[in-house]
Design a protein around this motif. Structure first.
Motif, PDB file in Angstrom:
ATOM      1  N   GLY A 146       0.792  -1.232   0.000  1.00 39.36           N
ATOM      2  CA  GLY A 146       0.000   0.000   0.000  1.00 39.36           C
ATOM      3  C   GLY A 146       0.821   1.277   0.000  1.00 39.36           C
ATOM      4  O   GLY A 146       0.269   2.370  -0.162  1.00 39.36           O
ATOM      5  N   HIS A 147       2.135   1.174   0.199  1.00 39.71           N
ATOM      6  CA  HIS A 147       2.944   2.394   0.360  1.00 39.71           C
ATOM      7  C   HIS A 147       4.330   2.271  -0.250  1.00 39.71           C
ATOM      8  O   HIS A 147       4.897   1.191  -0.330  1.00 39.71           O
ATOM      9  CB  HIS A 147       3.080   2.734   1.852  1.00 39.71           C
ATOM     10  N   THR A 148       4.860   3.428  -0.643  1.00 43.27           N
ATOM     11  CA  THR A 148       6.263   3.545  -1.057  1.00 43.27           C
ATOM     12  C   THR A 148       6.691   4.914  -0.559  1.00 43.27           C
ATOM     13  O   THR A 148       6.309   5.935  -1.126  1.00 43.27           O
ATOM     14  CB  THR A 148       6.402   3.481  -2.595  1.00 43.27           C
ATOM     15  N   ASP A 149       7.410   4.942   0.537  1.00 44.75           N
ATOM     16  CA  ASP A 149       7.729   6.215   1.180  1.00 44.75           C
ATOM     17  C   ASP A 149       9.188   6.281   1.586  1.00 44.75           C
ATOM     18  O   ASP A 149       9.763   5.278   2.012  1.00 44.75           O
ATOM     19  CB  ASP A 149       6.897   6.384   2.467  1.00 44.75           C
ATOM     20  N   LEU A 150       9.745   7.487   1.492  1.00 47.64           N
ATOM     21  CA  LEU A 150      11.082   7.755   2.033  1.00 47.64           C
ATOM     22  C   LEU A 150      10.916   8.737   3.196  1.00 47.64           C
ATOM     23  O   LEU A 150      10.209   9.746   3.070  1.00 47.64           O
ATOM     24  CB  LEU A 150      11.979   8.365   0.956  1.00 47.64           C
ATOM     25  N   ILE A 151      11.566   8.434   4.297  1.00 42.31           N
ATOM     26  CA  ILE A 151      11.382   9.197   5.533  1.00 42.31           C
ATOM     27  C   ILE A 151      12.743   9.497   6.147  1.00 42.31           C
ATOM     28  O   ILE A 151      13.587   8.610   6.219  1.00 42.31           O
ATOM     29  CB  ILE A 151      10.572   8.345   6.550  1.00 42.31           C
ATOM     30  N   ALA A 155      15.668  10.847  14.920  1.00 40.26           N
ATOM     31  CA  ALA A 155      15.749  10.128  16.202  1.00 40.26           C
ATOM     32  C   ALA A 155      14.444   9.353  16.332  1.00 40.26           C
ATOM     33  O   ALA A 155      13.547   9.534  15.519  1.00 40.26           O
ATOM     34  CB  ALA A 155      15.892  11.129  17.350  1.00 40.26           C
ATOM     35  N   HIS A 156      14.344   8.532  17.380  1.00 45.22           N
ATOM     36  CA  HIS A 156      13.053   7.876  17.613  1.00 45.22           C
ATOM     37  C   HIS A 156      12.003   8.972  17.784  1.00 45.22           C
ATOM     38  O   HIS A 156      12.185   9.918  18.562  1.00 45.22           O
ATOM     39  CB  HIS A 156      13.093   7.046  18.904  1.00 45.22           C
ATOM     40  N   GLY A 157      10.927   8.899  17.045  1.00 45.97           N
ATOM     41  CA  GLY A 157       9.836   9.861  17.204  1.00 45.97           C
ATOM     42  C   GLY A 157       9.984  11.140  16.409  1.00 45.97           C
ATOM     43  O   GLY A 157       9.081  11.974  16.393  1.00 45.97           O
ATOM     44  N   ASP A 158      11.123  11.316  15.731  1.00 50.98           N
ATOM     45  CA  ASP A 158      11.357  12.553  14.974  1.00 50.98           C
ATOM     46  C   ASP A 158      11.467  12.212  13.484  1.00 50.98           C
ATOM     47  O   ASP A 158      12.539  11.877  12.984  1.00 50.98           O
ATOM     48  CB  ASP A 158      12.654  13.209  15.469  1.00 50.98           C
ATOM     49  N   TYR A 159      10.344  12.291  12.790  1.00 53.86           N
ATOM     50  CA  TYR A 159      10.276  11.823  11.412  1.00 53.86           C
ATOM     51  C   TYR A 159       9.851  12.933  10.453  1.00 53.86           C
ATOM     52  O   TYR A 159       8.946  13.708  10.762  1.00 53.86           O
ATOM     53  CB  TYR A 159       9.272  10.660  11.277  1.00 53.86           C
ATOM     54  N   THR A 160      10.506  12.980   9.299  1.00 50.73           N
ATOM     55  CA  THR A 160      10.120  13.933   8.253  1.00 50.73           C
ATOM     56  C   THR A 160       9.877  13.158   6.970  1.00 50.73           C
ATOM     57  O   THR A 160      10.719  12.343   6.561  1.00 50.73           O
ATOM     58  CB  THR A 160      11.260  14.952   7.982  1.00 50.73           C
ATOM     59  N   PHE A 161       8.758  13.429   6.333  1.00 50.07           N
ATOM     60  CA  PHE A 161       8.436  12.767   5.072  1.00 50.07           C
ATOM     61  C   PHE A 161       9.275  13.382   3.958  1.00 50.07           C
ATOM     62  O   PHE A 161       9.295  14.592   3.780  1.00 50.07           O
ATOM     63  CB  PHE A 161       6.936  12.963   4.788  1.00 50.07           C
ATOM     64  N   LEU A 162       9.998  12.560   3.213  1.00 49.13           N
ATOM     65  CA  LEU A 162      10.829  13.070   2.115  1.00 49.13           C
ATOM     66  C   LEU A 162      10.140  12.933   0.767  1.00 49.13           C
ATOM     67  O   LEU A 162      10.295  13.796  -0.103  1.00 49.13           O
ATOM     68  CB  LEU A 162      12.159  12.300   2.067  1.00 49.13           C
ATOM     69  N   GLY A 163       9.417  11.864   0.579  1.00 47.03           N
ATOM     70  CA  GLY A 163       8.737  11.663  -0.702  1.00 47.03           C
ATOM     71  C   GLY A 163       8.075  10.302  -0.729  1.00 47.03           C
ATOM     72  O   GLY A 163       8.320   9.455   0.133  1.00 47.03           O
ATOM     73  N   LEU A 213      13.187   8.384 -12.577  1.00 46.21           N
ATOM     74  CA  LEU A 213      14.561   8.062 -12.141  1.00 46.21           C
ATOM     75  C   LEU A 213      15.382   9.336 -11.941  1.00 46.21           C
ATOM     76  O   LEU A 213      16.160   9.442 -10.998  1.00 46.21           O
ATOM     77  CB  LEU A 213      15.239   7.164 -13.184  1.00 46.21           C
ATOM     78  N   ASP A 214      15.182  10.315 -12.827  1.00 39.87           N
ATOM     79  CA  ASP A 214      16.000  11.530 -12.749  1.00 39.87           C
ATOM     80  C   ASP A 214      15.233  12.737 -12.203  1.00 39.87           C
ATOM     81  O   ASP A 214      15.695  13.874 -12.334  1.00 39.87           O
ATOM     82  CB  ASP A 214      16.561  11.854 -14.152  1.00 39.87           C
ATOM     83  N   SER A 215      14.068  12.522 -11.624  1.00 39.59           N
ATOM     84  CA  SER A 215      13.309  13.670 -11.092  1.00 39.59           C
ATOM     85  C   SER A 215      14.038  14.230  -9.867  1.00 39.59           C
ATOM     86  O   SER A 215      14.593  13.469  -9.066  1.00 39.59           O
ATOM     87  CB  SER A 215      11.884  13.250 -10.719  1.00 39.59           C
ATOM     88  N   PRO A 216      14.032  15.559  -9.705  1.00 36.71           N
ATOM     89  CA  PRO A 216      14.816  16.160  -8.617  1.00 36.71           C
ATOM     90  C   PRO A 216      14.066  16.141  -7.276  1.00 36.71           C
ATOM     91  O   PRO A 216      13.968  17.148  -6.585  1.00 36.71           O
ATOM     92  CB  PRO A 216      15.003  17.602  -9.113  1.00 36.71           C
ATOM     93  N   ASN A 217      13.489  15.014  -6.946  1.00 41.49           N
ATOM     94  CA  ASN A 217      12.757  14.900  -5.675  1.00 41.49           C
ATOM     95  C   ASN A 217      12.772  13.428  -5.252  1.00 41.49           C
ATOM     96  O   ASN A 217      13.406  12.606  -5.898  1.00 41.49           O
ATOM     97  CB  ASN A 217      11.316  15.408  -5.827  1.00 41.49           C
ATOM     98  N   PHE A 218      12.064  13.119  -4.177  1.00 42.13           N
ATOM     99  CA  PHE A 218      12.068  11.746  -3.679  1.00 42.13           C
ATOM    100  C   PHE A 218      10.733  11.054  -3.936  1.00 42.13           C
ATOM    101  O   PHE A 218      10.335  10.171  -3.185  1.00 42.13           O
ATOM    102  CB  PHE A 218      12.439  11.739  -2.190  1.00 42.13           C
ATOM    103  N   ASP A 219      10.070  11.488  -5.017  1.00 44.45           N
ATOM    104  CA  ASP A 219       8.788  10.867  -5.357  1.00 44.45           C
ATOM    105  C   ASP A 219       8.984   9.723  -6.352  1.00 44.45           C
ATOM    106  O   ASP A 219      10.002   9.642  -7.033  1.00 44.45           O
ATOM    107  CB  ASP A 219       7.839  11.918  -5.937  1.00 44.45           C
ATOM    108  N   PHE A 220       7.971   8.869  -6.398  1.00 48.45           N
ATOM    109  CA  PHE A 220       7.989   7.708  -7.295  1.00 48.45           C
ATOM    110  C   PHE A 220       6.691   7.672  -8.084  1.00 48.45           C
ATOM    111  O   PHE A 220       5.680   8.268  -7.690  1.00 48.45           O
ATOM    112  CB  PHE A 220       8.060   6.399  -6.483  1.00 48.45           C
TER     113      PHE A 220
END
Ligand code: KG4
Ligand code: ZN
Length: 340
Positions: A146-151, A155-163, A213-220
Motif C-alpha cells: 500500500g505504500h512507497t515512502d522515504l522518511i 531520532a526515535h519519534g522525529d520523522y520527516t516525510f521526504l517523498g 529516475l531523474d526527477s529532482p525529488n524523492f517521489d515515485f
C-alpha cells in the motif's frame, strides 16, 4: 517489561509479546490473504469480518505460548506487560477498528495504557527486533503493498516525510503487473513475479522505462511502468521471463537511486528498510551493493518480519511511547507518516 502489540490494518491479524522493544517472546498471526487472492484484490468487508473472527484466537495463542515460553502464570504475565501498542492507521477502517477496540478493551480490563502506532513507521521498526547499534540520522524506506515512502528519521519519534509514490505503491505495481502477465493477482503477485524474473537468462538490454529516475525529488510513480508492461506483453516480442526481469529491475533501479540520493542529501548514517516488497532478494542485493563502501549501514528485516505483523508494532510502541487516552484513540485509515 513487555509490550503487547496488536496489528489489524488490512488482512493480517497479529498479536505479539516483545521485551524491551527488541526481544520477540512470541508472535501469532492469521491471514485472510487466500480469500482475497480468489477475488483478485482485498475485499474490505471480508477482511474486516475475518479480523473479528481471528483476533481472539490469535490473542489467546500469543498469551498462552508466551506463558509457556516464560514459564509463568497468566496473571504474572499480565502484571509484566507495561503497555498495549496497536496500529492506529493507515489501513482499512473496518480492519483497523477491530484491533483498536481490542486494545481499548484490554486496556480497561488490565489497567494498561495504550500506545497508538503508525503502521508505516512500524514496518521500519522490524529492524530493531533483529539489529543492534542502529544509528541516527537514518533514512527509512517503506516499500509495501500500500505504500512507497522515504522518511528522514532524526531520532526515535522525529520523522520527516521526504517523498513517496504519486500513484501505485511498489507492491501494488508488482501485483498488478503479475496479473497482466497471467501469474497471479493480489499479494502472491510479487513473489511469483520475482520467481519468474529469476528464470531469465541471457543478455540483458533494458526495454521498460524507469519512471522518475531523474526527477529532482524523492517521489515515485509506478503506474506508467505497469502500463508499459501491458503494451510490451501484448507485442509478444519478449519472453515472459524477460518482462518479469526487466520490470523488477526497473523498480529496483528507481528505488535504489532515490534511496541513495536521500541518504546523501540528509547525511544519514543508516538506511532502514521495511515492507512486504523487501522480501525481494534482488532488491536487497541491489541496496546492499549501492551502499557498499559508503560507510552507510543498510538494515532490512528477515523475510518473516517484512509483511504485516504485530512484533514490529510492539517494537515501534516501545521506541515511540506516546500514550493515548481511550477517548482520543480511534483508527485513522488515512494516517500519514508525520501524524501521530
Ligand atoms: O507490507 P505488506 O505485507 O502489505 C502492506 O502493508 O501493504 O506487503 C505486501 C506486498 C504485496 O504487494 C506483495 O506482492 C509484495 O509485498 N511482495 C513482494 C515480494 N514478496 C512480497 N514484492 C516483490 N517481490 C517479492 N519477493
Ligand atoms: Zn504493511
Amino acid at each position: 517489561m513487555y509490550i503487547l502489540g496488536i496489528e489489524s490494518s488490512c488482512d493480517e491479524t497479529s498479536v505479539a509479546l516483545i521485551e524491551n522493544g527488541t526481544k520477540e517472546i512470541y508472535m501469532s498471526l492469521a491471514s485472510s490473504c487466500d480469500l482475497h487472492e480468489k477475488t483478485g484484490g482485498v475485499v474490505p468487508e471480508v477482511a474486516a469480518r475475518k479480523q473479528v473472527e481471528f483476533l481472539l484466537p490469535v490473542l489467546h495463542e500469543c498469551l498462552t505460548k508466551s506463558q509457556e515460553i516464560l514459564n509463568t502464570s497468566r496473571d504474572n504475565l499480565i502484571k509484566h506487560i507495561s503497555h498495549i501498542a496497536v496500529t492506529k492507521g493507515p489501513g482499512l477502517i473496518g480492519s483497523l477498528v477491530v484491533g483498536v477496540e481490542a486494545a481499548k478493551t484490554l486496556s480497561v480490563a488490565w489497567k494498561k495504557q495504550v500506545i497508538p502506532v503508525n503502521h508505516l513507521i512500524g514496518h521500519l521498526y522490524a529492524n530493531f527486533l533483529v539489529h543492534e547499534g542502529i544509528e541516527f540520522p537514518a533514512v527509512g524506506m517503506v516499500v509495501s503493498g500500500g505504500h512507497t515512502d522515504l522518511i528522514l528519521m532524526k531520532a526515535h519519534g522525529d520523522y520527516t516525510f521526504l517523498g513517496g509514490t504519486l500513484d501505485d505503491a511498489c507492491g501494488e505495481a508488482f501485483d498488478k503487473t503479475s496479473r497482466t502477465l497471467g501469474l497471479s493477482s493480489y499479494k502472491l503477485g510479487g513473489p511469483l513475479l520475482s520467481k519468474k524474473a529469476l528464470e531469465f537468462t541471457g543478455a540483458y538490454t533494458p526495454v521498460l522505462p524507469r519512471p522518475m529516475l531523474d526527477s529532482p525529488n524523492f517521489d515515485f510513480s509506478f503506474s506508467g511502468l505497469k502500463t508499459a508492461v501491458k503494451y510490451l506483453y501484448a507485442k509478444q516480442t519478449h519472453s515472459l521471463e524477460f518482462i518479469a526481469y526487466d520490470f523488477q529491475q526497473a523498480v529496483i533501479d528507481v528505488l535504489t537511486k532515490k534511496a541513495k540520493q536521500a541518504v546523501i542529501k540528509t547525511n544519514a548514517k543508516s538506511i532502514l528498510l521495511g515492507g512486504g516488497v523487501l522480501a525481494n532478494t534482488a532488491l536487497r542485493a541491489a541496496l546492499d551493493d549501492a551502499f557498499t563502501g559508503t560507510g552507510v549501514s543498510v538494515y532490512y528485516p528477515p523475510i518473516r518480519l517484512c509483511g504485516d505483523n504485530a512484533a514490529y508494532i510492539a517494537s515501534a510502541g516501545f521506541y515511540n511511547p506516546v500514550e493515548s487516552s481511550l477517548e482520543a484513540l480511534s483508527p485513522n485509515p488515512a494516517l500519514t507518516i508525520i501524524q501521530n
